[in-house]
Design a protein around this motif. Structure first.
Motif, PDB file in Angstrom:
ATOM      1  N   TYR A  40       0.763  -1.103   0.081  1.00 38.06           N
ATOM      2  CA  TYR A  40       0.038  -0.066  -0.013  1.00 38.06           C
ATOM      3  C   TYR A  40       0.828   1.240   0.035  1.00 38.06           C
ATOM      4  CZ  TYR A  40       1.503   0.482   4.587  1.00 38.06           C
ATOM      5  OH  TYR A  40       2.104   0.608   6.073  1.00 38.06           O
ATOM      6  N   ILE A  42       0.883   5.947  -0.178  1.00 36.78           N
ATOM      7  CA  ILE A  42       0.238   7.462  -0.474  1.00 36.78           C
ATOM      8  C   ILE A  42       1.477   8.240  -1.180  1.00 36.78           C
ATOM      9  CG2 ILE A  42      -0.600   9.438   0.324  1.00 36.78           C
ATOM     10  CD1 ILE A  42      -1.963   7.750   2.634  1.00 36.78           C
ATOM     11  N   ASP A  44       2.034  11.977  -2.089  1.00 32.69           N
ATOM     12  CA  ASP A  44       1.305  13.564  -2.141  1.00 32.69           C
ATOM     13  C   ASP A  44       2.475  14.448  -2.465  1.00 32.69           C
ATOM     14  OD1 ASP A  44      -0.826  15.473  -0.694  1.00 32.69           O
ATOM     15  OD2 ASP A  44       1.252  15.788  -0.021  1.00 32.69           O
ATOM     16  N   ALA A  78      -1.120  14.277   3.885  1.00 33.75           N
ATOM     17  CA  ALA A  78      -0.751  12.821   4.376  1.00 33.75           C
ATOM     18  C   ALA A  78       0.472  12.843   3.625  1.00 33.75           C
ATOM     19  CB  ALA A  78      -1.689  12.035   3.436  1.00 33.75           C
ATOM     20  N   SER A  80       3.900  11.132   2.235  1.00 30.94           N
ATOM     21  CA  SER A  80       4.024  10.141   1.121  1.00 30.94           C
ATOM     22  C   SER A  80       4.897   8.948   1.748  1.00 30.94           C
ATOM     23  CB  SER A  80       4.979  11.019   0.171  1.00 30.94           C
ATOM     24  OG  SER A  80       4.425  11.756  -0.443  1.00 30.94           O
ATOM     25  N   TRP A  82       5.147   4.413   1.395  1.00 32.99           N
ATOM     26  CA  TRP A  82       4.946   3.132   1.132  1.00 32.99           C
ATOM     27  C   TRP A  82       5.142   1.917   1.977  1.00 32.99           C
ATOM     28  CZ3 TRP A  82       7.940  -1.473   0.571  1.00 32.99           C
ATOM     29  CH2 TRP A  82       9.168  -1.344   0.624  1.00 32.99           C
ATOM     30  N   ARG A 348      -9.364   7.185  -5.010  1.00 35.65           N
ATOM     31  CA  ARG A 348      -7.867   7.179  -4.644  1.00 35.65           C
ATOM     32  C   ARG A 348      -7.099   8.402  -4.810  1.00 35.65           C
ATOM     33  NH1 ARG A 348      -5.030   1.939  -6.810  1.00 35.65           N
ATOM     34  NH2 ARG A 348      -5.730   2.873  -8.828  1.00 35.65           N
ATOM     35  N   THR A 349      -7.769   9.254  -5.847  1.00 36.50           N
ATOM     36  CA  THR A 349      -7.201  10.511  -6.217  1.00 36.50           C
ATOM     37  C   THR A 349      -7.935  11.819  -5.660  1.00 36.50           C
ATOM     38  OG1 THR A 349      -6.274   9.322  -7.707  1.00 36.50           O
ATOM     39  CG2 THR A 349      -6.125  11.825  -7.899  1.00 36.50           C
ATOM     40  N   THR A 388      -3.214  14.065  -4.017  1.00 35.73           N
ATOM     41  CA  THR A 388      -2.860  13.030  -3.564  1.00 35.73           C
ATOM     42  C   THR A 388      -3.317  11.652  -3.976  1.00 35.73           C
ATOM     43  OG1 THR A 388      -2.954  14.345  -1.201  1.00 35.73           O
ATOM     44  CG2 THR A 388      -2.894  12.005  -0.975  1.00 35.73           C
ATOM     45  N   HIS A 389      -2.499  10.830  -4.066  1.00 35.97           N
ATOM     46  CA  HIS A 389      -3.170   9.521  -4.682  1.00 35.97           C
ATOM     47  C   HIS A 389      -2.711   8.377  -3.739  1.00 35.97           C
ATOM     48  CE1 HIS A 389      -4.096   6.531  -7.896  1.00 35.97           C
ATOM     49  NE2 HIS A 389      -2.740   5.941  -7.345  1.00 35.97           N
ATOM     50  N   SER A 390      -3.583   7.376  -3.565  1.00 37.07           N
ATOM     51  CA  SER A 390      -3.431   6.103  -2.556  1.00 37.07           C
ATOM     52  C   SER A 390      -3.271   5.043  -3.488  1.00 37.07           C
ATOM     53  CB  SER A 390      -4.349   6.490  -1.378  1.00 37.07           C
ATOM     54  OG  SER A 390      -5.717   6.217  -2.035  1.00 37.07           O
TER      55      SER A 390
END
Length: 391
Positions: A40, A42, A44, A78, A80, A82, A348-349, A388-390
């Motif tokens: 998983y 994020i 940003d 959020a 950034s 992983w 997600r975005t 922001t993309h998760s």
């Protein structure tokens, strides 16, 4: 000699191999069904404008420097990051769990703090009935249970924290070498606690930390209280210490000198449809932060979030910080207003725009929004647009 033996039939041979392998295959399939590993993250990124930022060298102001600043910055609303997390079902409601999580700078590709896993690195056991216990690098109990009552814990992150995140309610640092317990939720109540070993021979308490927190939820109402103590905070955690080009004008000197940093925090929230109202309070003490005397702060924050539509929301908050240096009786004060609007393009975005304004008062001569060097005056304004993309 008799006639040569006939070779076994190829088809029969293959069938025997398949039959022999079936128990192993079934075993592996069962293990896979009871275990999982998830990747998983994020990302940003945004562009900031700050109206007044000074330069620093060796943790000190560069006199006469500074001005407005335009920069690209990673990981603000959020962080950034992983990570990978996993669980293995051990049976009887017991599971083995782990998490490895690293922050990174999406603008440069750099590692968070130069560490492989700067945010979390722990392993443990989780019981559906008795809760979970984990060992390693992880957040303290107040981060988990009290941060959600702040605006930075919901939207805005870093820049919306109390001055330079003095109470760690924006998870500015995790704790190392920690044993942590998290209870199950029972009748709306959850409790947590941790102890972090200092690891110094003959000095059991040096660089150690501990925390305890509890939160209760009943329908739309929630409240919590927690305490965190960090011994020798300048060396035991990666806090906001002055050094290099960074200057912490709010409590940098006290952090470097403090015997311990003690943080009592509490918060409450109430949700009414699309509106969520929040209040939080923290009491921060840098013991012996100024000679043999303490530097003390109290933070009061009121904030709220509102979903105008299911995909468009706004958040706003005000924080008042009141300080007292017991050595000099000086009283630094800070007023900060925060605002953010966010639009979800998909699940997600999201894109967003945000801003913070801080005014220093009392004996405080320099405003300083977390994430920036101080202003050369008592005022500082920061604005940002980002995405922001998760995953």
């Amino acid at each position: 000699m008799g006639p040569p033996r006939a070779a076994p039939h190829k088809e029969t041979h293959v069938k025997k191999k398949i039959l022999a392998a079936m128990p192993l295959a079934l075993c592996m399939a069962g293990a896979h069904a009871q275990s999982s590993v998830t990747l998983y993250g994020i990302v940003d990124l945004g562009v900031d404008y700050a109206n007044n930022v000074v330069n620093g060298a060796n943790g000190q102001f560069v006199q006469g420097s500074g001005g407005h600043l335009v920069q690209m910055q990673s990981g603000v609303p959020a962080g950034s990051r992983w990570g990978v997390r996993g669980t293995e079902d051990l049976g009887g409601g017991l599971s083995a769990i782990f998490r490895l999580e690293s922050g990174f700078n999406a603008a440069t590709g750099g590692l968070g703090g130069g560490l492989a896993f700067s945010r979390n690195a722990y392993v443990g056991l989780k019981s559906e009935q008795y809760g979970q216990i984990t060992l390693g690098k992880q957040w303290d109990a107040s981060v988990d249970l009290i941060e959600p009552y702040s605006l930075n814990g919901n939207y805005g992150g870093w820049y919306f924290s109390h001055p330079n995140d003095m109470d760690n309610l924006d998870n500015g640092f995790p704790v190392n070498n920690a044993v942590k317990y998290v209870s199950p939720v029972i009748a709306g109540l959850q409790v947590e606690g941790h102890y972090s070993f200092g690891g110094q021979a003959g000095q059991f308490s040096n660089n150690a930390s501990y925390s305890a927190a509890a939160a209760y939820t009943l329908g739309s109402f929630s409240a919590g209280v927690g305490y965190l103590r960090v011994n020798d905070p300048f060396t035991s955690v990666a806090g906001y210490g002055s050094g290099g080009s960074y200057v912490n004008a709010v409590y940098g000197n006290a952090l470097a000198n403090a015997r311990y940093q003690g943080i009592l925090s509490a918060g409450t929230s109430y949700t009414l449809g699309s509106l969520k109202l929040m209040f939080d309070y923290s009491n921060v003490d840098f013991s012996s932060g100024d000679g043999s005397h303490d530097l003390h702060f109290q933070n009061y924050e009121i904030s709220g979030t509102y979903f105008i539509t299911p995909t468009f929301n706004v958040g706003a908050g005000y924080t008042f910080t009141d300080g007292l240096d017991h050595a000099s009786d000086q009283s630094p004060k800070y007023h900060q207003v925060n605002l953010i609007t966010q639009y979800a393009i998909s699940k997600r975005t999201s894109v967003y725009a945000m801003g913070s304004y801080q005014h220093a008062a009392g004996s405080a001569e320099n405003a300083q929004i977390a994430g920036f060097n101080p202003s050369s005056s008592q005022n500082q304004l920061v604005t940002r647009v980002g995405i922001t993309h998760s995953f």
